[in-house]
Design a protein around this motif. Structure first.
Motif, mmCIF file in Angstrom:
data_model
loop_
_atom_site.group_PDB
_atom_site.id
_atom_site.type_symbol
_atom_site.label_atom_id
_atom_site.label_comp_id
_atom_site.label_asym_id
_atom_site.label_seq_id
_atom_site.Cartn_x
_atom_site.Cartn_y
_atom_site.Cartn_z
ATOM 1 N N GLY A 102 0.804 -1.232 0.000
ATOM 2 C CA GLY A 102 0.000 0.000 0.000
ATOM 3 C C GLY A 102 0.827 1.266 0.000
ATOM 4 O O GLY A 102 0.382 2.288 0.500
ATOM 5 N N GLY A 157 2.633 13.489 10.187
ATOM 6 C CA GLY A 157 1.899 12.554 9.332
ATOM 7 C C GLY A 157 0.422 12.545 9.707
ATOM 8 O O GLY A 157 0.010 13.131 10.731
ATOM 9 N N LEU A 202 -1.574 10.006 10.575
ATOM 10 C CA LEU A 202 -2.020 9.200 11.708
ATOM 11 C C LEU A 202 -1.682 9.864 13.043
ATOM 12 O O LEU A 202 -2.422 9.729 14.014
ATOM 13 C CB LEU A 202 -1.399 7.800 11.616
ATOM 14 N N THR A 259 -12.315 9.022 4.492
ATOM 15 C CA THR A 259 -11.213 9.236 3.548
ATOM 16 C C THR A 259 -11.778 9.924 2.318
ATOM 17 O O THR A 259 -12.721 9.421 1.696
ATOM 18 C CB THR A 259 -10.574 7.893 3.139
ATOM 19 N N HIS A 278 -5.368 11.791 2.071
ATOM 20 C CA HIS A 278 -3.958 11.411 1.914
ATOM 21 C C HIS A 278 -3.518 11.368 0.463
ATOM 22 O O HIS A 278 -2.332 11.458 0.168
ATOM 23 C CB HIS A 278 -3.692 10.066 2.598
ATOM 24 N N SER A 283 -1.817 14.646 4.329
ATOM 25 C CA SER A 283 -0.439 14.192 4.512
ATOM 26 C C SER A 283 0.354 14.400 3.228
ATOM 27 O O SER A 283 -0.214 14.430 2.140
ATOM 28 C CB SER A 283 -0.490 12.697 4.846
ATOM 29 N N SER A 331 2.712 12.177 2.576
ATOM 30 C CA SER A 331 3.349 10.857 2.417
ATOM 31 C C SER A 331 3.216 10.271 1.018
ATOM 32 O O SER A 331 4.180 9.752 0.469
ATOM 33 C CB SER A 331 2.739 9.860 3.404
ATOM 34 N N LYS A 332 2.019 10.300 0.473
ATOM 35 C CA LYS A 332 1.809 9.593 -0.798
ATOM 36 C C LYS A 332 2.437 10.334 -1.981
ATOM 37 O O LYS A 332 3.155 9.731 -2.762
ATOM 38 C CB LYS A 332 0.313 9.350 -1.035
HETATM 39 C C1 LIG Z 1 -5.951 6.223 4.312
HETATM 40 C C2 LIG Z 1 -4.565 6.727 4.570
HETATM 41 N N1 LIG Z 1 -4.400 7.901 5.180
HETATM 42 C C3 LIG Z 1 -3.178 8.414 5.396
HETATM 43 C C4 LIG Z 1 -2.037 7.730 5.001
HETATM 44 C C5 LIG Z 1 -0.708 8.359 5.246
HETATM 45 O O1 LIG Z 1 -0.434 8.366 6.586
HETATM 46 P P1 LIG Z 1 0.839 9.103 7.171
HETATM 47 O O2 LIG Z 1 0.711 10.543 6.815
HETATM 48 O O3 LIG Z 1 0.737 8.873 8.636
HETATM 49 O O4 LIG Z 1 2.038 8.495 6.516
HETATM 50 C C6 LIG Z 1 -2.155 6.497 4.391
HETATM 51 C C7 LIG Z 1 -0.975 5.725 4.009
HETATM 52 O O5 LIG Z 1 -1.038 4.570 3.673
HETATM 53 C C8 LIG Z 1 -3.458 5.983 4.163
HETATM 54 O O6 LIG Z 1 -3.634 4.804 3.550
#
Ligand SMILES: Cc1ncc(COP(=O)(O)O)c(C=O)c1O
Length: 446
Positions: free
Chosen positions: A101, A160, A162, A229, A265, A289, A291-292
């Protein structure tokens, strides 16, 4: 199957510590059953109430789950880091790992030039007095969110998505409170909810997001928070449509008792427009975030919301980790401002779109129905997760069992498409079609 691990202890604290040791050392694995309360009480010569208290404490900390006739079992990912030797083995050599993922590392923008530019212009060291949200990052985040219809006058930065969600839930809810979560939903969120001692209430999801009936039912069951989401829902790929957003906003309007959390995200990677719920309730937060699109290791998200909610999240950070390093904040700002990075992100978004729709089309050609309206995952309903995961592993593809992502939703597996090349589509779709429709059993006679 019950685990062969001898739980010890004559007090509830000692019993729960013994179970925790079993988990930490890897002797008690995810899914292992703990003995029934009465039988363990007899073995340890303590009262059933003592064992029940120990199990309850473990449950509230998210180490175990009790599910009716399945008894009490170790949760898939309890919040206790296992010893190195007990961590999950890597997939067999030669197996393509589509289970994680995460974005394709080849499609993340390079950080080197931005780090180099930061190094030359870094300025004097930042001390405790001049911390918090970097003003230029806040301004840039505000205008990016405003362009998507999210009011972001109040905003903070978290480590992040979470991390932000954890502080949101912890600062508004108490252990035992119910949280409405998408079902299927993000496995890490389910783990977090369990670790906070909160009660997840599953909300069914279709391609347009959480269903209105599902959210209504969760509210009726007393949910104090709802996590939605926005796009690229993990694992199904759902994206909140304009119609669904309107219906949910109408349903939630005026709810004074509900914390609404939106998790966007996918952010800049999404090819679908955002239809936010932000502001539908008095208490809300919108988390985006980096992150992605920009890389999970940046550990940064921006969190907008109403004044009280943002102040709680920022204030809780102040008495804990403090702030997100301004070095990281400036790095993200540098990435945001760079036109070449923006081009790379658009290219990544196109690539994910091609890979996901390519796999869905190849599966449809073979009569296999799967979901993935947006994002980097395809969700494939199957009769039996273990059989499908094993058959695909034998064919050289590692995919994630849906069990990690669901409460009551039917079985499925998640296939992360982010790293697929064009040449992978045919063999993967063939393998999936064979795995979900195994050959007819061969009879003894012709
Ligand atoms: C639904 C969702 N939200 C957020 C994130 C990213 O989280 P984070 O910013 O804590 O890396 C992800 C990463 O897989 C995700 O699947």
């Amino acid at each position: 199957m019950a685990a062969h691990y001898q739980i010890l202890g004559s007090t509830s604290a000692a019993i729960s510590a013994s179970v925790e040791t079993g988990i930490r050392t890897g002797v008690l694995a995810a899914g292992d059953a703990l003995p029934p309360v009465r039988s363990l009480a007899t073995t340890l010569a303590v009262s059933p109430a003592t064992v029940a208290r120990a199990y309850q404490e473990l449950r509230q900390r998210g180490l175990v789950v009790t599910a009716g006739r399945h008894g009490t079992r170790v949760r898939p990912r309890p919040p206790v880091a296992p010893r190195r030797a007990a961590r999950h083995p890597a997939p067999a050599p030669g197996t393509r790992d589509l289970s994680l993922g995460q974005p394709d590392p080849r499609l993340l923008p390079p950080l080197g030039p931005h780090l180099a530019a930061l190094a030359t212009g870094i300025g004097p060291p930042v001390g405790y007095a001049t911390t918090g949200v970097h003003p230029a990052l806040a301004e840039a985040a505000r205008s990016r969110l405003a362009a998507d219809g999210v009011p972001a006058d109040e905003l903070t930065v978290t480590g992040g998505a979470l991390d932000g969600i954890e502080r949101l839930l912890a600062s508004h809810l108490r252990p035992g409170d119910a949280v409405a979560v998408e079902d299927p939903g993000w496995a890490n969120l389910l783990d977090l909810v369990a670790a906070l001692g909160l009660r997840p209430v599953g909300v069914p999801v279709d391609d347009e997001g959480p269903t209105v009936t599902g959210v209504r039912d969760a509210l009726t069951l007393g949910a104090r928070a709802l996590v939605v989401t926005s796009r690229a829902q993990n694992p199904t790929g759902a994206a909140v449509s304009a119609g669904r957003a309107e219906a949910l906003r109408a349903l939630l309007a005026g709810r004074a008792d509900l914390l609404l959390i939106e998790d966007d995200h996918a952010a800049e990677l999404s090819r679908l427009p955002l239809h936010p719920l932000a502001g539908a309730t008095a208490t809300w937060a919108f988390v985006r975030s980096v992150s992605k699109p920009y890389g999970p290791d940046l550990r940064l998200a921006v969190l907008a919301g109403d004044e009280v909610t943002v102040s709680r999240v920022a204030g809780r950070a102040r008495v804990g980790a403090g702030w997100v390093s301004t070095v990281l904040q400036r790095l993200v700002l540098s990435l945001w401002r760079d036109p070449a990075t923006t081009t790379l992100i658009h290219q990544a978004a196109d690539a994910y779109e091609r890979r996901r729709s390519g796999l869905l089309a190849a599966l449809a050609d073979r009569g296999v129905v799967a979901h993935g309206r947006s994002g980097i995952n395809v969700w494939l309903p199957v009769p039996d997760e273990t059989i499908t995961v094993t058959a695909l592993r034998d064919a050289g593809w590692s995919v994630a069992p849906g069990g990690l992502s669901r409460l009551g939703a039917p079985p499925a597996v998640r296939i992360t498409v982010s790293s697929l090349d064009d040449a992978d589509l045919t063999p993967l779709a063939d393998a999936v079609a064979a795995a979900v429709r195994p050959a007819d059993p061969i009879g003894f006679t012709a």
